[in-house]
Every structure is written in C-alpha cells, then in structure tokens.
Design a protein around this motif. Structure first.
Motif, PDB file in Angstrom:
ATOM      1  N   VAL A 126       0.833  -1.197   0.000  1.00  0.00           N
ATOM      2  CA  VAL A 126       0.000   0.000   0.000  1.00  0.00           C
ATOM      3  C   VAL A 126       0.865   1.243   0.000  1.00  0.00           C
ATOM      4  O   VAL A 126       0.619   2.205  -0.731  1.00  0.00           O
ATOM      5  N   VAL A 127       1.891   1.175   0.817  1.00  0.00           N
ATOM      6  CA  VAL A 127       2.759   2.357   0.910  1.00  0.00           C
ATOM      7  C   VAL A 127       3.457   2.629  -0.419  1.00  0.00           C
ATOM      8  O   VAL A 127       3.520   3.756  -0.892  1.00  0.00           O
ATOM      9  N   PHE A 128       3.962   1.580  -1.015  1.00  0.00           N
ATOM     10  CA  PHE A 128       4.603   1.756  -2.336  1.00  0.00           C
ATOM     11  C   PHE A 128       3.637   2.410  -3.300  1.00  0.00           C
ATOM     12  O   PHE A 128       3.959   3.337  -4.024  1.00  0.00           O
ATOM     13  N   THR A 129       2.450   1.789  -3.341  1.00  0.00           N
ATOM     14  CA  THR A 129       1.436   2.237  -4.294  1.00  0.00           C
ATOM     15  C   THR A 129       1.087   3.688  -4.079  1.00  0.00           C
ATOM     16  O   THR A 129       1.022   4.475  -5.017  1.00  0.00           O
ATOM     17  N   LEU A 130       0.885   4.014  -2.817  1.00  0.00           N
ATOM     18  CA  LEU A 130       0.496   5.386  -2.541  1.00  0.00           C
ATOM     19  C   LEU A 130       1.583   6.355  -2.958  1.00  0.00           C
ATOM     20  O   LEU A 130       1.298   7.398  -3.550  1.00  0.00           O
ATOM     21  N   ARG A 131       2.809   5.965  -2.664  1.00  0.00           N
ATOM     22  CA  ARG A 131       3.880   6.897  -3.028  1.00  0.00           C
ATOM     23  C   ARG A 131       3.944   7.096  -4.518  1.00  0.00           C
ATOM     24  O   ARG A 131       4.107   8.208  -5.012  1.00  0.00           O
ATOM     25  N   GLN A 169      -1.124  12.853 -11.190  1.00  0.00           N
ATOM     26  CA  GLN A 169      -2.116  13.844 -10.780  1.00  0.00           C
ATOM     27  C   GLN A 169      -3.521  13.271 -10.702  1.00  0.00           C
ATOM     28  O   GLN A 169      -4.279  13.608  -9.810  1.00  0.00           O
ATOM     29  N   GLN A 170      -3.834  12.345 -11.616  1.00  0.00           N
ATOM     30  CA  GLN A 170      -5.190  11.780 -11.628  1.00  0.00           C
ATOM     31  C   GLN A 170      -5.560  11.146 -10.308  1.00  0.00           C
ATOM     32  O   GLN A 170      -6.719  11.098  -9.944  1.00  0.00           O
ATOM     33  N   HIS A 171      -4.512  10.582  -9.632  1.00  0.00           N
ATOM     34  CA  HIS A 171      -4.831   9.779  -8.447  1.00  0.00           C
ATOM     35  C   HIS A 171      -4.763  10.569  -7.141  1.00  0.00           C
ATOM     36  O   HIS A 171      -4.984  10.025  -6.075  1.00  0.00           O
ATOM     37  N   TRP A 172      -4.411  11.871  -7.233  1.00  0.00           N
ATOM     38  CA  TRP A 172      -4.256  12.641  -5.988  1.00  0.00           C
ATOM     39  C   TRP A 172      -5.487  12.613  -5.112  1.00  0.00           C
ATOM     40  O   TRP A 172      -5.405  12.475  -3.897  1.00  0.00           O
ATOM     41  N   ALA A 173      -6.640  12.711  -5.779  1.00  0.00           N
ATOM     42  CA  ALA A 173      -7.879  12.764  -4.987  1.00  0.00           C
ATOM     43  C   ALA A 173      -8.027  11.513  -4.145  1.00  0.00           C
ATOM     44  O   ALA A 173      -8.363  11.582  -2.952  1.00  0.00           O
ATOM     45  N   GLU A 174      -7.726  10.359  -4.773  1.00  0.00           N
ATOM     46  CA  GLU A 174      -7.868   9.098  -4.038  1.00  0.00           C
ATOM     47  C   GLU A 174      -6.844   8.966  -2.936  1.00  0.00           C
ATOM     48  O   GLU A 174      -7.119   8.490  -1.841  1.00  0.00           O
ATOM     49  N   VAL A 175      -5.618   9.406  -3.279  1.00  0.00           N
ATOM     50  CA  VAL A 175      -4.558   9.282  -2.274  1.00  0.00           C
ATOM     51  C   VAL A 175      -4.896  10.106  -1.033  1.00  0.00           C
ATOM     52  O   VAL A 175      -4.635   9.699   0.098  1.00  0.00           O
ATOM     53  N   ARG A 176      -5.499  11.251  -1.302  1.00  0.00           N
ATOM     54  CA  ARG A 176      -5.829  12.115  -0.157  1.00  0.00           C
ATOM     55  C   ARG A 176      -6.785  11.460   0.800  1.00  0.00           C
ATOM     56  O   ARG A 176      -6.800  11.789   1.988  1.00  0.00           O
ATOM     57  N   LEU A 177      -7.566  10.496   0.294  1.00  0.00           N
ATOM     58  CA  LEU A 177      -8.496   9.773   1.159  1.00  0.00           C
ATOM     59  C   LEU A 177      -7.771   9.066   2.291  1.00  0.00           C
ATOM     60  O   LEU A 177      -8.344   8.804   3.335  1.00  0.00           O
ATOM     61  N   TRP A 178      -6.506   8.729   2.018  1.00  0.00           N
ATOM     62  CA  TRP A 178      -5.757   8.000   3.020  1.00  0.00           C
ATOM     63  C   TRP A 178      -5.170   8.913   4.078  1.00  0.00           C
ATOM     64  O   TRP A 178      -4.641   8.470   5.084  1.00  0.00           O
ATOM     65  N   ARG A 179      -5.231  10.179   3.785  1.00  0.00           N
ATOM     66  CA  ARG A 179      -4.735  11.174   4.729  1.00  0.00           C
ATOM     67  C   ARG A 179      -3.291  10.939   5.119  1.00  0.00           C
ATOM     68  O   ARG A 179      -2.940  10.866   6.290  1.00  0.00           O
ATOM     69  N   LEU A 237       3.111  12.812   1.187  1.00  0.00           N
ATOM     70  CA  LEU A 237       4.210  12.208   0.438  1.00  0.00           C
ATOM     71  C   LEU A 237       5.422  12.054   1.342  1.00  0.00           C
ATOM     72  O   LEU A 237       6.119  11.040   1.317  1.00  0.00           O
ATOM     73  N   PHE A 238       5.642  13.043   2.128  1.00  0.00           N
ATOM     74  CA  PHE A 238       6.792  13.029   3.023  1.00  0.00           C
ATOM     75  C   PHE A 238       6.724  11.820   3.950  1.00  0.00           C
ATOM     76  O   PHE A 238       7.693  11.105   4.142  1.00  0.00           O
ATOM     77  N   TRP A 239       5.528  11.596   4.512  1.00  0.00           N
ATOM     78  CA  TRP A 239       5.343  10.458   5.393  1.00  0.00           C
ATOM     79  C   TRP A 239       5.609   9.144   4.657  1.00  0.00           C
ATOM     80  O   TRP A 239       6.251   8.246   5.172  1.00  0.00           O
ATOM     81  N   LEU A 240       5.097   9.069   3.453  1.00  0.00           N
ATOM     82  CA  LEU A 240       5.284   7.854   2.671  1.00  0.00           C
ATOM     83  C   LEU A 240       6.777   7.591   2.431  1.00  0.00           C
ATOM     84  O   LEU A 240       7.260   6.485   2.606  1.00  0.00           O
ATOM     85  N   GLU A 241       7.475   8.665   2.076  1.00  0.00           N
ATOM     86  CA  GLU A 241       8.895   8.488   1.795  1.00  0.00           C
ATOM     87  C   GLU A 241       9.639   8.047   3.043  1.00  0.00           C
ATOM     88  O   GLU A 241      10.481   7.161   3.010  1.00  0.00           O
ATOM     89  N   ILE A 242       9.302   8.699   4.117  1.00  0.00           N
ATOM     90  CA  ILE A 242       9.970   8.361   5.379  1.00  0.00           C
ATOM     91  C   ILE A 242       9.693   6.917   5.752  1.00  0.00           C
ATOM     92  O   ILE A 242      10.591   6.186   6.164  1.00  0.00           O
ATOM     93  N   SER A 243       8.427   6.491   5.571  1.00  0.00           N
ATOM     94  CA  SER A 243       8.094   5.104   5.939  1.00  0.00           C
ATOM     95  C   SER A 243       8.934   4.116   5.147  1.00  0.00           C
ATOM     96  O   SER A 243       9.441   3.139   5.676  1.00  0.00           O
TER      97      SER A 243
END
Lengths: 484, 435
Positions: free
Chosen positions: A9-14, A20-30, A33-39
């Motif tokens: 999930v983390v890979f995918t989200l990052r 750009q198309q997927h930003w809306a969906e990604v935002r659902l996860w709250r 990007l910084f958090w994803l990279e750090i994880s």
C-alpha cells in the motif's frame, strides 16, 4: 501476511502521488508524500540494520534492538493507514498484482480496487519518463592506460528531481569494477531482493578481445540497462551506495571503507554451513518459485541457443548472397538485349543481401542481448533463493539451539525471525515486480524482432516489385514498337 | 516458351483444315515441308512417368523410368471434338537417340537440349538420386519442353523420324538405325583437328563460338551460386522451426505469456515448413537456366561443324592446288619449288617419256576429281553457313525472350516468398502482442 500488504500500500500510494489523476484518491488516506517516503526509508533502514546486525558481531547489543524498534515503529505507523472497518484478508498474497483477482469487495474507490487499477495502468505506462525521478545514462567509453593495466571507463550521467540529491545533474566516470562493487553492495544489503545482473566479465567463447568495439558497445548497453533497472526499483533506488556511485567523483576511497574481506568470508562460511543443514520447512510459494526459476533458466537458455544458431546460419546466408550478385552482372556484361534485365536482377540481389545484413544486425543487437540478460537473471534468481533459504536456515538453527537450552526469551532469535519475515515479504514483492518486468522486456524484444523481420521482407518485396514493374513497362514498350 | 512456333509460321490456315487422317498421312510422307510446324497440327505432351523393370543390354535386371507421350490432332480439338489421345511410352535413352539423330542429320541447326541425365548443381536437401520423385517430375517437364521445342522448329518438326518417335512405339529404334546416321557422324578427332588447323573460318561463327563458351561459363557459375544460396536459405528457415519447440516448452511454465508464446511457436513451425515449396519452385527456374547451359553446347556444335566444313574445303582446295602444281611441273619441266621428284630427277635422271605421259594423265584425272570435290565442298560450306546463320538468329531471339521470361518468373517467385514471410511474421507479431 499483513506485512507485505502494508508495504504494498505504501509503495502504491507513493507512486500514486506522482500521478495527478490519483491525488484525490490518495488524499483519502490522509497521508503526505513526506510520510510515505519516510516510511519506506525506515523500512529500508530496517533492512540495512538487520543486515549489519547479522554480519557484525561487534555490536550485538546495539543493532538488533534498534532494528526491532525501528520496525515496530514502522509497522505501527503503517497500521494507522488501515481504519478498523476495512476488512483485509490475511491469506491474499500477491494476487493483488494479477488482473484477475481483487483484494476485497470494496467499491470502485476502495483501496484494493484502486491498487489493482494502478497496477494495470502502471504496466501500460511503462514508457513514461516523467514519472521517473532518476534518469541515468552510460556512454562515452574511453580507454585508460596505466603502468599496471589498461582499462575502459564509461561516463555515467545522472539527471534527477529527487530531493535527497544535492544537485539535479551529476557526471562521473566509472569502470567495470566499480559496477561490480555497486552490485555486490546492493546484494549484501538486500540479500533477498532481485538485483539486476551485470554483463559478464569476459566472454570466453569466441575469444572476444576486451577492447573490441562491438564488445565495448554491448557492455555499455548492458551497464546502462543495469543502472536503469536499479534506478527504477522502488527500494534499490534509495540505496546510499547507489547515490555514492552516481555522485562521488572519487569512488576508490569509498570502496576502501566497505565491509572488509574478513566479514565477507564470515558470511560465506555461515551461508555454506546453513546450506549444508538445509531448510526445514520452506513455505510453498518459495518452492514453487524455485521450480519456476529452474525451468525458466533452462528455457531461456534454449531460446538463446536457437537465436545464436539463427544468427550463424543467417551470416552464412548473407555471405553466399554476396557471391550471388556478380554472376548476374558479369553475364549481363556480355549480352545485348538481356543486359538490362540481368544487371537489374544483379542489383535486386545485392539490395536484398544488404537488407538481410541489417536484419541480422538487429538480431544481434536487440534480441540476443535481451535473452542473454535474462539468462543472467535466472542465475541471480537462483542465488537469491539460496540466500533466502540460508536466512531461514539460520533462524531455524538458532531457534532450535535456543529451545534446547530452554531459553524462553531470545532477542537474537526474535530478530532473526523478523529478518526472515522481512526477507520473505520483500522477495515476494520483488518477485512479482520481476515477473512483470521480464514479461515486458522479453515481449518488447520479441516484438521488435518480428517487426524487423516484417520490414526486411517488405523492403525486399519492394525491390523485386520495382524490377517487375520496369520489365512490364519495357515489355509494353516493345509491343508498341512491334505493332505496325 | 515454345509457343514461338505458332507465331513464327506464316503459312495460311488451310492446313489446319486437314482432317485427322489426312494429317497423319501427310506426316508420314513428307520430309521437307515449309510452313506450319508440327505443333500447329498436333498437341503433344509428356503426361506421366512410371517405373519399369527389365533386362538391359548385358542381360541384367534394372529399374528405369518410362515417360508417357500423348498426342492429339490439333484440328480435332479446334472443331470441338475431344478424341482420346494416342499415346506411347519412351525411355530417356530413346530421347537421347532421337536427339543424336537430329544432331547428325541437321548439323546447321541449334538442336534443343535434353534435361540433364544426372542431377547436377545439387544443394544439400535435394537428392542426386535419379529415382527421386521430384527429379523424375522435373525431368518429365524437361522432356515435354524438348518435344515442344523440336516440334515447333520450322526445320526439325518435319522430320520423319521425329513423327515416328511420336506415333510408333515399337520398331522405332530399328528405323533410326536404318537411316545410317551413325556413319554420317563426324569423328571427334576430325572435328578437334579442324578446330586447330582451320585458317579462314567465318568471323561471325568464331564470335558465336566465343559467345557460347561465355554463356556456358556464366550460366554454370550462376547455377552454382544459386544452389549455395538455396542451401543456406534452407538452413535459416529450418532453424526457426526450433523456436516452435522451445516457445511451446516455455509457454508451459508461464501464465500470462503462455498463450502468446505457444501460438507464436506454431507460426514459427509454419515458417520453417514453408521453405520446402519455395525452393522446389526455384528449381524450375534453375532448370530454365540449365536448358540454356546445354543450349550453349548445341550452339558450339554448329560452330564446330562450320569449322569442319571450312577446313575440309581448305584441304580440298589445297590438294587441288598442289595437284595442279605437280601437273605443271611435270608438263613444263620447270621445278618451281623444292620437291622430292625434282631431287630424284637430278640424282637419278629423268624418267621415261611413257611413264611421264601416264602420270600426266593420272594427274589430269585427279585434278578433275579435285575440282569437283572443291565445288561440292564449297557448296556444302556455303549452305551450312547460310542455314546455320538463319537458325542462330532464330536461336538468339528465342534465347532473349526465354531468359527474360525466366528472370521475370524468378522475380515473381521472390515476391511470393516475401509475401509469405510478411504474413508469417505479422502473425507472429500478433501473438507476441498477446503475450
């Protein structure tokens, strides 16, 4: 195992964050990007720590606990991604990657379907370079002569938009040995990841000279492939060694700081010891993987052999074709009315032989290297599977020893168990990725070959049809002359 | 190809109105008939080939092939009737005998060649076995071609022996031998010595002879190169067949790639199999070239005949001159050139007058004979030159037309091969896309 799902999930989200198309969906996860990279960096750091902790006997008390706490941190953070009401089954593995199965029965906006959709799109958008944040080329081979040896260096040019790089462009010179160093570092730190193979040191059959132009060009291409593959890999592209390789001018001093010879010997000894003992209960998916790897290795090797034979036969055919054109033109030289058609046929034969030569070249430069690369990959896969087995064997050995002693708590064994889990999960993920990449690469190479053959026949067709046309015109002219 | 005959004959159409019976009668009776060639009156084809066993000349059992010659009168077909063809069986050796007869009887004609006795310019897969069905089939076509060419030739087609060959199965060999043609054949030695010793051959014939040598050398070089190319091309196609097997095995272990790989493999098998037909067709092109390779030999034979007749004329003329000289010396007593007679006269004295008279008379007779001989030889030589030159022009035109057609056919074959290749690889590409 939920671990790899979270990782996935983390890979995918990052990755989704980049589109750009997927930003809306990604935002659902709250998540940011910084958090994803750090994880992800945490995760990779865990792997590094575990690797170091296994290899270095000097700090047994420091690294293993640190690694454990880091991984605990990591998992805690990641589990925050999953709100309670979402029902994720524990059995489902990498079927997520296949188009046929889906993770849950969630609606079109559920994370599972989004993951599927993203995977589908990612497979089709292979070419998009805007998504790549690290772009590496290898070119400009140069020969260097010293008192001791002569060797070739290549220019490695890096262009990047990544924030962890100081500049956006880097240019260094590297020799083959440097590539070997990078690869061995990557393999050490990620024992169960599939690190793309390097071209061979030297080719024994055919006795190719090391400084032969074709050899250098083939090697250069393979080196570029290697770096492209590494820089596309979600985990390996974050490796510090890669960064050093791409950016540091003086690599030699860095090479000297690497884990020494003795440490590596220790690792090998341990590996051999464990392989002798063998793995008690290998998970089924890895047995299947092993079987596939064996068969794939033999099949790809067959395809490679057949291709080499075709190239040989075609080369001899081209040689004979070259001898076939002169008799026509020589004969034409002593004829009158037949001179023109004979000379034209001689020309057609010559043009066809040139086309065949081009097609032959395409085979040698596109299909054969691709097949060869995957032959080397098969060997890499075998090595990865061995290492995974070794890790599991070591864990099992320690656990047995612990049980014999009657210890209940063993932090070392705990660490090893985590290590096994991490390795297994990363291998699973990487395996899928590799399968998909293999399919794409070989499909592309085969398509390209078919296309080149098509073009070859079309060009030859045009050559002969032009001849026929000219003969028909001549024929109708003659008939006009004859008619009174 | 051999349809020239129809276009060349200028005669009126009333000949074709002969009934079937009349046609056969006239064939048997006439020897030289200008006008329509045999082919206009008769449809000829070599329909089949069969294996036979029999005893040969040394009474040993042997297997040989016989060919079925079918003939039908042309006018019957023109009237819309469809009579059953007359047919008979002939061996290759009988064709050879016919050709040898024609060579001797018509030394001023470039006689069409027979297909090769043994398979030459063989490439790898092609067998050199005379019993091989493909070889037999190509030979059948070659023999039919030979008959059509002979029957459409303005001079050769009217020959009695040829008609016999086509219509009477038994007893033909005896009839041929009875013509005594074998006695008329020039000895090889005679012909060879003439080639070296002739002084004033017609320049056009010398050029033709030179041309025939070159034609032979170029066509054989071309045939050899073609055979080698065919061999290699065969290898390339067949190795692709291995892809079929390997892709099929590989597809068994793959999930998504499996279908695409397997169907691609099937196409590779089909691609490998397609070369057999392609190369079999190319053999027909090779046969067309071979025909002209052998034609070169026939052309050279005509030139050699000219050299022979010219040489004999020169010899006869030389002989006459020397006899006249002897006569003069004897008559006048003046010795112009050094002669044995002159020497012996000086040493042993002159001979008696009666002997001298006798010798003078003998010489006069010989001179008369010699003048006749020179006249005959001159006529023979001039006739040969005239007729041969006409036929060589005819041959040249035919050659240009035939070979141009052959080259066009070859190009057509190449086009067809390319189209097949395009189809195969398009299919393979489709399969790879599905991977």
């Amino acid at each position: 195992m939920v671990v790899q799902q979270r990782l996935l999930v983390v890979f995918t989200l990052r990755a989704a964050w980049k589109v750009q198309q997927h930003w809306a969906e990604v935002r659902l996860w709250r998540v940011s990007l910084f958090w994803l990279e750090i994880s992800l960096k945490l995760h990779s750091l865990c792997g590094v720590f575990l690797g170091v902790s296994v290899n270095s006997s000097e700090f047994p008390s420091v690294f293993p606990p640190a690694a454990c706490r880091l991984s605990a941190c990591c998992w805690t953070e990641m589990s925050a991604l999953f709100p309670a009401h979402l029902d994720l089954e524990e059995e489902e593995d990498l079927e997520v990657f296949s188009k046929k199965t889906s993770l849950t029965d969630g609606g079109p906006n559920s994370p599972s379907s989004m993951m599927n959709q993203y995977r589908l799109e990612a497979e089709e958008e292979e070419e998009e370079k805007e998504e790549k944040e690290l772009f590496v080329t290898v070119d400009h081979p140069e020969s260097h002569v010293t008192a001791i040896e002569t060797f070739i260096t290549y220019r490695v040019l890096t262009k990047t938009t990544r924030s962890d790089f100081d500049c956006s462009e880097f240019e260094v010179r590297r020799r083959y040995q440097d590539f070997l160093w990078l690869r061995s570092r990557l393999e050490e730190n990620h024992p169960t990841l599939i690190v793309h193979p390097l071209p061979e040191k030297f080719v024994m059959k055919g006795m190719v000279e090391r400084f032969n132009e074709d050899f250098i060009e083939t090697r250069r291409r393979a080196l570029q492939r290697f770096l492209s593959k590494i820089s596309e890999h979600p985990l390996l592209s974050c490796s510090p060694h890669l960064k050093i390789f791409l950016t540091t001018q003086d690599l030699q001093s860095h090479k000297k700081q690497a884990p020494g010879f003795l440490t590596r010997v220790g690792e090998t000894v341990r590996a051999v010891a464990h392989s002798v003992r063998g793995v008690r209960s290998r998970p089924e998916e890895f047995t299947l993987m092993q079987e596939y790897v064996e068969q794939f290795s033999s099949k790809i090797s067959s395809v490679d052999k057949v291709t080499q034979r075709i190239i040989r036969e075609q080369r001899e055919y081209v040689d004979e074709m070259k001898q076939y054109s002169p008799p026509y033109s020589q004969w034409g030289g002593m004829e009158e009315a037949l001179q023109l058609p004979l000379q034209e046929v001689a020309g057609c034969v010559q043009r066809c032989s040139t086309e065949t030569q081009l097609q032959l070249q395409h085979l040698s430069t596109v299909l054969l290297p691709a097949l060869h690369e995957y032959m080397l990959c098969a060997d890499t896969l075998k090595a990865v599977m061995r290492r995974r087995d070794n890790i599991q064997a070591e864990y099992e050995a320690r656990r047995e020893a612990m049980e014999k002693r009657g210890d209940q708590e063993g932090e070392e064994v705990q660490a090893l168990q985590e290590k096994v889990e991490v390795c297994n999960s990363s291998l699973q993920v990487d395996w899928s990725r590799w399968r998909s990449s293999m399919r794409t690469d070989l499909k592309t190479a085969l398509l390209s070959t078919a296309e080149s053959n098509l073009q070859h026949y079309e060009k030859c067709l045009a050559v002969w049809e032009t001849f026929l046309l000219s003969q028909r015109e001549e024929g109708s002219e003659q008939k006009e002359e004859e008619a009174p | 190809m051999a349809e020239d005959g129809r276009e060349e004959s200028v005669a009126a159409d009333d000949d074709s109105q002969h009934t079937a019976e009349d046609g056969i009668h006239s064939l048997n009776n006439t020897m030289v008939e200008e006008g329509p060639t045999l082919l206009r009156r008769m449809e000829i084809c070599v329909a089949e080939a069969e294996k036979r066993s029999g005893k040969n000349t040394v009474n040993m059992q042997e297997t040989f092939t016989v060919y079925l010659i079918e003939t039908r009168p042309m006018d019957a077909l023109a009237e819309g009737r469809n009579p059953a063809p007359d047919s008979l069986w002939r061996r290759y050796s009988e064709f050879e005998l016919l050709r040898n007869y024609l060579l001797v009887t018509f030394p001023y004609i470039v006689v069409p060649p027979l297909p090769e006795k043994r398979a030459e310019f063989v490439w790898h897969k092609l067998s050199a076995d005379n019993m091989d069905p493909d070889f037999v089939e190509r030979r059948r076509v070659g023999l039919e071609n030979f008959l059509l060419r002979v029957a459409s030739h303005p001079v050769l087609s009217n020959d009695k022996i040829l008609h016999h060959f086509l219509t009477e199965e038994h007893g033909w060999k005896e009839v041929v031998y009875e013509t005594g043609f074998q006695a008329k054949a020039d000895s090889r030695l005679k012909a060879l010595s003439a080639t070296f010793r002739v002084r004033n051959p017609d320049k056009r014939f010398m050029d033709m002879k030179h041309y025939s040598d070159e034609l032979q050398s170029h066509t054989s070089q071309l045939l050899r190169a073609r055979a080698r190319v065919a061999d290699r091309l065969y290898g390339v196609y067949k190795v692709h067949g291995n892809y079929g097997r390997v892709f099929s095995e590989w597809s068994a272990i793959e999930k998504e790639m499996g279908d695409g790989l397997q169907s691609a493999g099937h196409h590779m098998d089909a691609y490998a199999a397609s070369i057999d037909d392609i190369l079999e067709e190319e053999e027909h092109y090779a046969d067309q070239l071979k025909e002209y390779l052998f034609y070169a030999e026939a052309l050279r034979a005509v030139c050699r005949k000219h050299e022979l007749t010219q040489f004999e004329l020169e010899m006869a003329t030389q002989d006459l001159i020397s006899k006249k000289q002897q006569h003069e010396e004897l008559a006048t007593g003046i010795v112009r050139t050094f002669s044995f007679k002159g020497m012996t006269n000086k040493l042993f004295g002159q001979e008696a007058p009666e002997q001298r008279e006798a010798r003078l008379k003998l010489l006069e007779e010989l001179i008369e004979e010699g003048e006749e001989a020179v006249k005959d030889k001159t006529v023979e030589c001039e006739e040969h030159v005239e007729k041969a030159w006409v036929d060589m022009q005819r041959f040249k035109e035919q050659k240009d037309k035939d070979l141009r057609e052959a080259l066009i056919n070859y190009a057509v074959m190449q086009v067809s091969m390319c189209k097949k290749g395009i189809q195969m690889w398009s299919n393979a590409k489709e399969c790879f896309l599905k991977m």
